[in-house]
Structure formats: structure tokens, C-alpha cells
Design a protein around this motif. Structure first.
Motif, PDB file in Angstrom:
ATOM      1  N   TRP A  36       0.853  -1.197   0.000  1.00 53.45           N
ATOM      2  CA  TRP A  36       0.000   0.000   0.000  1.00 53.45           C
ATOM      3  C   TRP A  36       0.887   1.245   0.000  1.00 53.45           C
ATOM      4  N   SER A  37       0.747   2.018  -1.085  1.00 55.36           N
ATOM      5  CA  SER A  37       1.707   3.090  -1.374  1.00 55.36           C
ATOM      6  C   SER A  37       1.130   4.483  -1.182  1.00 55.36           C
ATOM      7  N   TRP A  38       2.061   5.410  -0.963  1.00 53.45           N
ATOM      8  CA  TRP A  38       1.769   6.838  -1.032  1.00 53.45           C
ATOM      9  C   TRP A  38       2.618   7.431  -2.163  1.00 53.45           C
ATOM     10  N   ILE A  39       1.979   8.275  -2.972  1.00 50.64           N
ATOM     11  CA  ILE A  39       2.593   8.893  -4.135  1.00 50.64           C
ATOM     12  C   ILE A  39       2.105  10.337  -4.170  1.00 50.64           C
ATOM     13  N   ARG A  40       2.958  11.249  -4.609  1.00 48.43           N
ATOM     14  CA  ARG A  40       2.502  12.636  -4.707  1.00 48.43           C
ATOM     15  C   ARG A  40       2.922  13.241  -6.036  1.00 48.43           C
ATOM     16  N   GLN A  41       2.261  14.344  -6.390  1.00 51.78           N
ATOM     17  CA  GLN A  41       2.600  15.091  -7.592  1.00 51.78           C
ATOM     18  C   GLN A  41       2.620  16.574  -7.273  1.00 51.78           C
ATOM     19  N   PRO A  42       3.813  17.153  -7.147  1.00 51.26           N
ATOM     20  CA  PRO A  42       3.904  18.600  -6.919  1.00 51.26           C
ATOM     21  C   PRO A  42       3.428  19.351  -8.160  1.00 51.26           C
ATOM     22  N   PRO A  43       3.029  20.583  -8.019  1.00 42.83           N
ATOM     23  CA  PRO A  43       2.552  21.348  -9.175  1.00 42.83           C
ATOM     24  C   PRO A  43       3.612  21.444 -10.257  1.00 42.83           C
ATOM     25  N   GLY A  44       3.239  21.101 -11.472  1.00 38.48           N
ATOM     26  CA  GLY A  44       4.139  21.203 -12.613  1.00 38.48           C
ATOM     27  C   GLY A  44       5.210  20.128 -12.684  1.00 38.48           C
ATOM     28  N   LYS A  45       5.119  19.119 -11.802  1.00 34.17           N
ATOM     29  CA  LYS A  45       6.139  18.063 -11.781  1.00 34.17           C
ATOM     30  C   LYS A  45       5.491  16.686 -11.938  1.00 34.17           C
ATOM     31  N   GLY A  46       6.335  15.683 -12.048  1.00 35.95           N
ATOM     32  CA  GLY A  46       5.849  14.326 -12.220  1.00 35.95           C
ATOM     33  C   GLY A  46       5.505  13.654 -10.898  1.00 35.95           C
ATOM     34  N   LEU A  47       5.073  12.406 -11.005  1.00 35.79           N
ATOM     35  CA  LEU A  47       4.712  11.637  -9.828  1.00 35.79           C
ATOM     36  C   LEU A  47       5.963  11.244  -9.053  1.00 35.79           C
ATOM     37  N   GLN A  48       5.858  11.293  -7.736  1.00 33.01           N
ATOM     38  CA  GLN A  48       6.954  10.906  -6.849  1.00 33.01           C
ATOM     39  C   GLN A  48       6.459   9.869  -5.868  1.00 33.01           C
ATOM     40  N   TRP A  49       7.063   8.688  -5.909  1.00 34.06           N
ATOM     41  CA  TRP A  49       6.729   7.647  -4.930  1.00 34.06           C
ATOM     42  C   TRP A  49       7.322   8.031  -3.586  1.00 34.06           C
ATOM     43  N   LEU A  50       6.499   7.982  -2.540  1.00 34.96           N
ATOM     44  CA  LEU A  50       6.958   8.348  -1.204  1.00 34.96           C
ATOM     45  C   LEU A  50       7.331   7.121  -0.380  1.00 34.96           C
ATOM     46  N   GLY A  51       6.556   6.058  -0.529  1.00 38.18           N
ATOM     47  CA  GLY A  51       6.832   4.859   0.237  1.00 38.18           C
ATOM     48  C   GLY A  51       5.654   3.920   0.227  1.00 38.18           C
ATOM     49  N   HIS A  52       5.857   2.727   0.808  1.00 39.78           N
ATOM     50  CA  HIS A  52       4.730   1.819   0.951  1.00 39.78           C
ATOM     51  C   HIS A  52       4.856   0.999   2.226  1.00 39.78           C
ATOM     52  N   VAL A  53       3.708   0.454   2.633  1.00 35.35           N
ATOM     53  CA  VAL A  53       3.637  -0.405   3.805  1.00 35.35           C
ATOM     54  C   VAL A  53       3.148  -1.773   3.332  1.00 35.35           C
ATOM     55  N   THR A  54       3.745  -2.822   3.893  1.00 38.77           N
ATOM     56  CA  THR A  54       3.409  -4.169   3.436  1.00 38.77           C
ATOM     57  C   THR A  54       2.328  -4.794   4.311  1.00 38.77           C
TER      58      THR A  54
END
Length: 120
Positions: A36-54
Motif C-alpha cells: 500500500w503506497s503513497w505517491i505525490r505530484q507537486p505542481p508542474g512536476k511528475g509523480l513521486q513515490w513516497l513509500g509503501h507499507v506491506t
């Protein structure tokens, strides 16, 4: 039907902690086939994977954010959470939770995303 829904405050002050919850329906977060992941997208930028929990409560996070991230699961509520500490305006982004198929890089289900703005 699998659904993910992010929730949390839309505005966080600098130096505070950003806290988000993802509520999952249609599948148990203890299923061994998924992380189960967290991902973010800052304005004007691409997707960034933050992390996941198993499924076994191990966590893996981006090296660039590892010192500021905490993640956990609440199996009784079928939820998982993200905390990002000591935020700055550079943490402003749309934050997504997503399901990751184990053994792949495939995030096959996503929440709709929630805007978080870091500002005083």
C-alpha cells in the motif's frame, strides 16, 4: 470493487506534520498479494513515490524523504496512514494512495488524490 480514498487536512503550516489516511474498501489490506503506497505530484512536476507499507507492517520509503516519513496500517479499519514531518512549501502536492501489486511496479488502483498545501 476496490476503492481507495484519501482524507486529511488540505492546509498545513511549515514545520508541522502532514497526516493523511487512506481508507480501502473491496479488499483487505492484509492480503499478501499487495502493498500500500503513497505517491505525490507537486505542481508542474511528475509523480513521486513516497513509500509503501506491506501486509506484514514493514515500511519502505524514498531515500530522499526517509528521515521525515512515518507510515502505518490500522487493520481494524482497513486504513493506512502517512505522516510527513517538518514540512516545507516544497511538500505542496496532490497526494495519492495506491495499491501496489507485489513483485511488480504496477499500482493498479488509486485514490482520487487530495491537495495538500503547505503555507503559513
Amino acid at each position: 470493487q476496490v476503492q481507495l480514498q484519501e482524507s486529511g487536512p488540505g492546509l498545513v503550516k511549515p514545520s508541522q506534520t502532514l497526516s493523511l489516511t487512506c481508507t480501502v474498501s473491496g479488499v483487505s489490506i492484509t492480503t499478501v498479494s499487495y502493498y500500500w503506497s503513497w505517491i505525490r505530484q507537486p505542481p508542474g512536476k511528475g509523480l513521486q513515490w513516497l513509500g509503501h507499507v506491506t501486509y506484514s507492517d514493514s515500511t519502505y520509503s524514498s531515500p530522499s524523504l526517509k528521515s521525515r516519513i512515518s507510515m502505518s496500517k490500522d487493520t481494524s479499519k482497513n486504513q493506512f496512514t502517512l505522516q510527513l514531518h517538518s514540512v516545507t512549501p516544497e511538500d505542496t502536492a496532490v497526494y495519492y494512495c495506491a495499491r501496489l501489486v507485489v513483485g511488480t511496479s504496477d499500482h493498479d488502483y488509486w485514490g482520487q488524490g487530495t491537495q495538500v498545501t503547505v503555507s503559513s
